[in-house]
Design an enzyme around this catalytic site. Structure first.
Site, short mmCIF file in Angstrom:
data_model
loop_
_atom_site.label_atom_id
_atom_site.label_comp_id
_atom_site.label_asym_id
_atom_site.label_seq_id
_atom_site.Cartn_x
_atom_site.Cartn_y
_atom_site.Cartn_z
N GLY A 57 32.85 -13.02 30.77
CA GLY A 57 31.40 -13.02 30.60
C GLY A 57 30.94 -11.81 29.82
O GLY A 57 31.69 -11.25 29.03
N LEU A 58 29.71 -11.40 30.03
CA LEU A 58 29.19 -10.20 29.35
C LEU A 58 29.47 -8.99 30.24
O LEU A 58 28.59 -8.43 30.86
CB LEU A 58 27.68 -10.33 29.12
CG LEU A 58 27.23 -10.97 27.84
CD1 LEU A 58 25.71 -11.01 27.74
CD2 LEU A 58 27.80 -10.29 26.61
N HIS A 59 30.74 -8.61 30.30
CA HIS A 59 31.12 -7.44 31.09
C HIS A 59 30.83 -6.17 30.30
O HIS A 59 30.16 -6.23 29.26
CB HIS A 59 32.59 -7.54 31.54
CG HIS A 59 33.55 -7.71 30.39
ND1 HIS A 59 34.01 -6.65 29.66
CD2 HIS A 59 34.10 -8.82 29.85
CE1 HIS A 59 34.83 -7.10 28.71
NE2 HIS A 59 34.89 -8.41 28.81
N ALA A 60 31.27 -5.04 30.77
CA ALA A 60 30.87 -3.73 30.23
C ALA A 60 31.08 -3.58 28.72
O ALA A 60 30.18 -3.14 28.01
CB ALA A 60 31.59 -2.62 30.97
N ALA A 94 28.83 -5.96 26.59
CA ALA A 94 27.44 -5.57 26.85
C ALA A 94 27.11 -4.29 26.08
O ALA A 94 26.03 -4.17 25.49
CB ALA A 94 27.20 -5.37 28.35
#
Length: 86
Positions: A13-16, A19
């Site tokens: 997903g939109l992890h660190a 992001a």
């Protein structure tokens, strides 16, 4: 205003990391950029890494991207490229 949809392709997903890339891209612009998770219409400012992380996106989630400002076309293209690469 420009609006378009993206699907999260990254396994995490939109992890660190993704992001942070998104925040850095948006921070260079003069436009306001918002991410809206389609499932529940949760809306966050794309300049906020904390906001993006609170979306809790996973692979396959759909996001609506809203961009409004003087350089919206350039920002739109840069964001599209980020999502295509990840």
């Amino acid at each position: 205003m420009i609006q378009f949809e993206v699907i999260i392709k990254a396994e995490g997903g939109l992890h660190a990391r993704p992001a942070a890339l998104l925040v850095n891209c948006v921070a260079q612009s003069q436009s306001k950029v918002f991410l809206i998770r389609k499932q529940d219409q949760k809306r966050v400012d794309a300049r906020s890494i904390l906001g993006i992380m609170t979306l809790g996106t996973v692979q396959g989630d759909q996001l609506l991207i809203e961009i409004d400002g003087p350089d919206e076309a350039q920002v739109s293209e840069a964001i599209r490229e980020l999502f295509e690469e990840s």
